[in-house]
Design a protein around this motif. Structure first.
Motif, PDB file in Angstrom:
ATOM      1  N   ILE A   1       0.855  -1.200   0.000  1.00 40.32           N
ATOM      2  CA  ILE A   1       0.000   0.000   0.000  1.00 40.32           C
ATOM      3  C   ILE A   1       0.885   1.242   0.000  1.00 40.32           C
ATOM      4  O   ILE A   1       2.026   1.198   0.475  1.00 40.32           O
ATOM      5  N   GLN A   2       0.309   2.317  -0.485  1.00 42.13           N
ATOM      6  CA  GLN A   2       1.054   3.578  -0.539  1.00 42.13           C
ATOM      7  C   GLN A   2       1.322   4.064   0.889  1.00 42.13           C
ATOM      8  O   GLN A   2       0.388   4.167   1.689  1.00 42.13           O
ATOM      9  N   PRO A   3       2.579   4.375   1.217  1.00 39.40           N
ATOM     10  CA  PRO A   3       2.830   4.864   2.582  1.00 39.40           C
ATOM     11  C   PRO A   3       2.394   6.326   2.732  1.00 39.40           C
ATOM     12  O   PRO A   3       2.239   7.030   1.740  1.00 39.40           O
ATOM     13  N   CYS A   4       2.208   6.773   3.980  1.00 42.86           N
ATOM     14  CA  CYS A   4       1.940   8.192   4.219  1.00 42.86           C
ATOM     15  C   CYS A   4       3.292   8.931   4.208  1.00 42.86           C
ATOM     16  O   CYS A   4       4.343   8.318   4.002  1.00 42.86           O
ATOM     17  N   GLY A   5       3.266  10.224   4.473  1.00 43.29           N
ATOM     18  CA  GLY A   5       4.494  11.014   4.361  1.00 43.29           C
ATOM     19  C   GLY A   5       5.349  11.074   5.619  1.00 43.29           C
ATOM     20  O   GLY A   5       6.369  11.762   5.655  1.00 43.29           O
TER      21      GLY A   5
END
Ligand SMILES: [Fe+2]
Ligand SMILES: [Fe+2]
Length: 211
Positions: free
Chosen positions: A99-103
């Motif tokens: 999944i796309q990680p947060c920043g």
């Protein structure tokens, strides 16, 4: 006695409130229940990344004997947490996928200095912040979830991540002067707090305030 108390002259960071400059916004907490399945997937990735981070330190700083055994033990614990996440993913029939990680990690890595010895100090302190924020969020997740087994799981992890946060700071205090470490804790803490108080479209374990 915690590891930190045994380091003479170190500021005592007994609990996460002594290091985290801001608390997680309630808007983040409100997103936990509608997103609990995705959070469990993200959590599994976070545990594996925590192990990666420690392995990277072991690999890159072989000359610091003080790091080797404690970080190796931490890697085993993080991978054990990863396995427990996999167990719960399977139990709830949630597929484990990228999944796309947060920043969050990117924002913290940006503050790490490049000179070798400074870099180690910053990495130890950044790791302490990631553990402390994880600890806070595990507590929040345990407070609002409705799955009894997951509540117990997060309560147990709260204690483990609290210990990891203290261990990372204890390592920093063993290698560097207390004034250097204390100053950097303030600087990195400001960057961490700025990110946590910013807004972000992606909702993850370590994400900022949901838009
Ligand atoms: Fe963990
Ligand atoms: Fe940890």
């Amino acid at each position: 006695m915690s590891n930190l108390e045994s380091v003479e002259g170190a500021i005592l960071f007994e609990d996460i409130d002594s290091i985290l400059q801001v608390k997680t916004d309630e808007k983040w907490v409100m997103q936990v229940n509608p997103n609990w399945q995705m959070l469990l997937v993200d959590h599994a990735h976070c545990e594996r990344k925590a192990a990666d981070f420690a392995i990277n330190l072991i690999k890159s700083y072989t000359e610091y004997e003080v790091l080797q055994a404690p970080l190796s033990k931490l890697v085993r614990e993080e991978m054990r947490h990863f396995e427990l996440c996999l167990k719960y993913l399977k139990m709830y029939a949630i597929p484990f996928k990228p999944i796309q990680p947060c920043g969050y990690a990117k924002a913290l890595h940006r503050i790490i200095r490049h000179e070798r010895k400074q870099k180690l100090m910053d990495m130890l302190i950044v790791a302490a912040f990631i553990e402390a924020r994880s600890c806070e969020r595990f507590g929040l997740v345990a407070r609002v979830l409705s799955q009894p087994q997951l509540i117990k799981f997060y309560q147990t992890l709260y204690q483990a991540e609290l210990r990891h946060f203290q261990n990372y700071l204890a390592l920093a205090f063993q290698i560097y002067s207390h004034s250097q470490v204390n100053k950097r804790i303030i600087d990195i803490g400001q960057a961490e707090a700025e990110f946590v108080q910013s807004s972000e479209a992606v909702f993850r374990f370590h994400s900022a305030i949901p838009i």
